[in-house]
Design a protein around this motif. Structure first.
Motif, PDB file in Angstrom:
ATOM      1  N   ASP A 136       4.353   0.163   4.298  1.00 57.95           N
ATOM      2  CA  ASP A 136       4.074   0.043   5.593  1.00 57.95           C
ATOM      3  C   ASP A 136       4.469  -1.202   6.047  1.00 57.95           C
ATOM      4  N   LYS A 137       4.832  -1.464   7.255  1.00 63.57           N
ATOM      5  CA  LYS A 137       5.188  -2.447   7.766  1.00 63.57           C
ATOM      6  C   LYS A 137       4.020  -2.795   8.708  1.00 63.57           C
ATOM      7  N   VAL A 138       3.425  -4.069   8.733  1.00 65.97           N
ATOM      8  CA  VAL A 138       2.217  -4.431   9.445  1.00 65.97           C
ATOM      9  C   VAL A 138       2.165  -5.489  10.294  1.00 65.97           C
ATOM     10  N   GLN A 139       1.098  -5.719  10.964  1.00 61.83           N
ATOM     11  CA  GLN A 139       0.893  -7.076  11.531  1.00 61.83           C
ATOM     12  C   GLN A 139      -0.594  -7.480  10.972  1.00 61.83           C
ATOM     13  N   PHE A 140      -0.554  -8.624  10.414  1.00 61.65           N
ATOM     14  CA  PHE A 140      -1.764  -8.996  10.156  1.00 61.65           C
ATOM     15  C   PHE A 140      -1.996 -10.624  10.220  1.00 61.65           C
ATOM     16  N   ARG A 141      -3.232 -11.010   9.874  1.00 59.49           N
ATOM     17  CA  ARG A 141      -3.692 -12.360   9.875  1.00 59.49           C
ATOM     18  C   ARG A 141      -3.956 -12.857   8.779  1.00 59.49           C
ATOM     19  N   PRO A 142      -3.381 -13.709   8.170  1.00 65.01           N
ATOM     20  CA  PRO A 142      -3.544 -14.395   7.012  1.00 65.01           C
ATOM     21  C   PRO A 142      -4.962 -15.329   6.865  1.00 65.01           C
ATOM     22  N   GLY A 143      -5.832 -15.261   5.962  1.00 64.30           N
ATOM     23  CA  GLY A 143      -6.974 -16.164   5.867  1.00 64.30           C
ATOM     24  C   GLY A 143      -6.636 -17.590   5.879  1.00 64.30           C
ATOM     25  N   GLN A 144      -7.075 -18.536   6.476  1.00 67.93           N
ATOM     26  CA  GLN A 144      -6.970 -20.027   6.368  1.00 67.93           C
ATOM     27  C   GLN A 144      -7.535 -20.624   5.062  1.00 67.93           C
ATOM     28  N   ASP A 145      -8.435 -20.117   4.407  1.00 68.58           N
ATOM     29  CA  ASP A 145      -8.695 -20.500   3.215  1.00 68.58           C
ATOM     30  C   ASP A 145      -7.926 -19.931   2.022  1.00 68.58           C
ATOM     31  N   SER A 146      -6.881 -20.377   1.362  1.00 72.37           N
ATOM     32  CA  SER A 146      -6.219 -19.697   0.509  1.00 72.37           C
ATOM     33  C   SER A 146      -6.839 -19.742  -0.863  1.00 72.37           C
ATOM     34  N   SER A 147      -7.916 -20.281  -0.866  1.00 69.88           N
ATOM     35  CA  SER A 147      -8.866 -20.309  -2.250  1.00 69.88           C
ATOM     36  C   SER A 147      -9.533 -18.889  -2.375  1.00 69.88           C
ATOM     37  N   ASP A 148      -9.793 -18.071  -1.299  1.00 67.69           N
ATOM     38  CA  ASP A 148     -10.395 -16.770  -1.214  1.00 67.69           C
ATOM     39  C   ASP A 148      -9.441 -15.662  -1.820  1.00 67.69           C
ATOM     40  N   VAL A 149      -9.980 -14.893  -2.591  1.00 65.48           N
ATOM     41  CA  VAL A 149      -9.162 -14.056  -3.344  1.00 65.48           C
ATOM     42  C   VAL A 149      -8.652 -13.086  -2.170  1.00 65.48           C
ATOM     43  N   ILE A 150      -9.596 -12.470  -1.139  1.00 67.07           N
ATOM     44  CA  ILE A 150      -9.440 -11.694  -0.179  1.00 67.07           C
ATOM     45  C   ILE A 150      -9.620 -12.282   1.068  1.00 67.07           C
ATOM     46  N   SER A 151      -8.636 -12.669   1.835  1.00 67.20           N
ATOM     47  CA  SER A 151      -8.776 -13.531   3.084  1.00 67.20           C
ATOM     48  C   SER A 151      -8.147 -13.180   4.167  1.00 67.20           C
ATOM     49  N   GLY A 152      -7.235 -12.130   4.168  1.00 73.26           N
ATOM     50  CA  GLY A 152      -6.449 -11.640   5.215  1.00 73.26           C
ATOM     51  C   GLY A 152      -6.933 -10.274   5.809  1.00 73.26           C
ATOM     52  N   VAL A 153      -6.379 -10.191   6.924  1.00 75.41           N
ATOM     53  CA  VAL A 153      -6.903  -8.859   7.609  1.00 75.41           C
ATOM     54  C   VAL A 153      -5.677  -8.206   8.110  1.00 75.41           C
ATOM     55  N   ILE A 154      -5.445  -7.037   8.079  1.00 70.97           N
ATOM     56  CA  ILE A 154      -4.171  -6.234   8.728  1.00 70.97           C
ATOM     57  C   ILE A 154      -4.846  -5.704  10.088  1.00 70.97           C
ATOM     58  N   GLU A 155      -4.016  -5.934  11.136  1.00 72.77           N
ATOM     59  CA  GLU A 155      -4.486  -5.454  12.342  1.00 72.77           C
ATOM     60  C   GLU A 155      -3.794  -4.558  12.955  1.00 72.77           C
ATOM     61  N   LEU A 156      -2.565  -4.186  12.495  1.00 72.36           N
ATOM     62  CA  LEU A 156      -1.889  -2.994  13.135  1.00 72.36           C
ATOM     63  C   LEU A 156      -1.049  -2.425  12.254  1.00 72.36           C
ATOM     64  N   VAL A 157      -0.556  -1.290  12.039  1.00 72.04           N
ATOM     65  CA  VAL A 157       0.451  -0.602  11.046  1.00 72.04           C
ATOM     66  C   VAL A 157       1.577  -0.263  12.034  1.00 72.04           C
ATOM     67  N   GLU A 158       2.716  -0.470  11.996  1.00 71.39           N
ATOM     68  CA  GLU A 158       3.745  -0.337  12.889  1.00 71.39           C
ATOM     69  C   GLU A 158       4.257   1.071  12.555  1.00 71.39           C
ATOM     70  N   ASP A 159       5.009   1.512  13.509  1.00 75.11           N
ATOM     71  CA  ASP A 159       5.624   2.995  13.274  1.00 75.11           C
ATOM     72  C   ASP A 159       6.357   3.149  12.170  1.00 75.11           C
ATOM     73  N   ARG A 160       6.005   4.383  11.311  1.00 76.92           N
ATOM     74  CA  ARG A 160       6.820   4.641  10.192  1.00 76.92           C
ATOM     75  C   ARG A 160       8.067   5.547  10.727  1.00 76.92           C
ATOM     76  N   HIS A 161       9.068   5.278   9.702  1.00 77.14           N
ATOM     77  CA  HIS A 161      10.194   6.319  10.193  1.00 77.14           C
ATOM     78  C   HIS A 161      10.145   7.461   9.065  1.00 77.14           C
ATOM     79  N   SER A 162       9.331   7.107   7.996  1.00 71.40           N
ATOM     80  CA  SER A 162       9.072   8.464   7.206  1.00 71.40           C
ATOM     81  C   SER A 162       7.914   8.115   6.417  1.00 71.40           C
ATOM     82  N   VAL A 163       7.256   9.325   6.026  1.00 70.05           N
ATOM     83  CA  VAL A 163       6.063   9.186   5.177  1.00 70.05           C
ATOM     84  C   VAL A 163       5.986  10.213   4.147  1.00 70.05           C
ATOM     85  N   LEU A 164       5.528  10.066   3.053  1.00 72.09           N
ATOM     86  CA  LEU A 164       5.190  10.988   1.977  1.00 72.09           C
ATOM     87  C   LEU A 164       3.892  11.013   2.171  1.00 72.09           C
TER      88      LEU A 164
END
Length: 343
Positions: free
Chosen positions: A76-104
């Protein structure tokens, strides 16, 4: 700093709608003030409720997925916002999934169909002479590839196990696929046969390997990407069947360009969710005869006036493929779940 991506008007409306919805639902795994600006990314791994997203600079962020997003899969190609604290294991958030040209997708007994990989350019159908060469299984994958409109390549692995006479017999058995327009490739991880051709085939494309366990998919990945550290499942001494070795979906980059999506969700395809007509259409050599049978509800067996049966008898359709088609339909009927339909 990465440039903020230019969104279409529709994407801007979707991001705004997602933001309003999550605020009303208190769906904020990471506070907005702890997130960086919106940027483009590529999903390279999916782990439960989280996904790995690769930014344009190659940095990988493990991200939460907004509840407002229906699905996120490798590729998937997405729009996301990375976390400002790089020490966090999980810090970003996916905001949007772009249109797919194919999908299984894979069928699911409870949810209908589930996406397992996106933006695929080709499907590599891996078979082997060990545990066994099954053209019926190849036909199942071809129907699945035709259904989603993704070009397939048939790859026969472990050919070093064949002597000259056996190889000639196998090549003759597979000639039918080349005759109807499918590319064929013979490979061996031990002798190296076909690997250079395979590498060229993968350049600048997003590919997936599909096939039964034990046919050597992980061994092929190790040959193509030695640093991928794919676990190789040994064949069972008693059953001869392979052991599943891939446990998490991931996207791997080839050094010369191109990507490989390796996911347990695309290991094997089931077809029971497809209508019979779609499976029939999935046999590409049948298409010239569809709609011409004497009866509209023709089962393409012993029905009078069946054009497919006549084409088989006239040598225009392989009897083996025709028999495989009916075997697939029978298997689908056996696998299809029964649901209570209220009167």
């Amino acid at each position: 700093m990465a440039k903020r991506p230019k969104l279409t008007h529709r994407q801007k409306r979707q991001v705004s709608a997602n933001r309003r919805k999550r605020m009303s639902q208190a769906d904020t795994p990471v506070s907005d003030e702890h997130l960086g600006p919106l940027q483009s990314g590529l999903v390279t791994g999916r782990f439960g409720k989280h996904a790995d997203v690769e930014a344009s600079d190659g940095t990988v962020w493990r991200c939460h997925i907004r509840r407002t997003i229906d699905s996120v899969v490798c590729g998937d190609k997405v729009q996301f916002r990375p976390g400002q604290d790089s020490s966090d294991v999980i810090s970003g958030v996916i905001e949007l999934v772009e249109d797919r040209h194919s999908v299984l997708k894979r069928p699911d007994y409870y949810d209908g169909e589930k996406p397992v990989a996106a933006n695929i350019d080709q499907i590599i159908i891996v078979s082997a002479v060990l545990p066994t060469l099954s053209t019926n299984i190849i036909d199942r994958y071809l129907v699945a590839a035709e259904d989603v409109g993704i070009p397939p390549l048939i790859l026969l692995n472990k050919v070093e196990l064949l002597d000259d006479a056996q190889r000639q017999a196998v090549e003759q058995q597979l000639t039918v696929y080349r005759d109807i327009g499918y590319p064929l490739l013979y490979t061996s991880c031990k002798s190296g046969e076909g690997l250079d051709t395979l590498k060229q085939t993968l350049i600048d494309k997003v590919s997936v390997f599909v096939g039964q366990s034990g046919v050597g998919k992980s061994s092929l990945v190790n040959q193509l990407l030695p640093k991928a550290n794919e676990a190789i499942g040994a064949l069972s001494d008693t059953s001869g069947l392979g052991q599943h070795t891939t446990t998490a979906a991931k996207l791997l980059h080839f050094p010369d360009g191109g990507d490989l999506i390796d996911s347990p969700g695309v290991r094997e395809f089931a077809l029971w969710h497809l209508p019979t007509e779609r499976v029939t259409w999935g046999f590409r050599e049948f298409r010239d005869y569809l709609g011409g049978c004497k009866f509209r509800d023709c089962k393409h067996q012993d029905d009078p006036g069946c054009l497919l049966r006549s084409a088989v008898e006239d040598g225009h359709i392989s009897p083996e493929r025709f028999a495989s088609y009916h075997k697939i339909l029978q298997t689908m009927q056996d696998q299809r779940p029964t649901r209570h339909i209220p009167l």
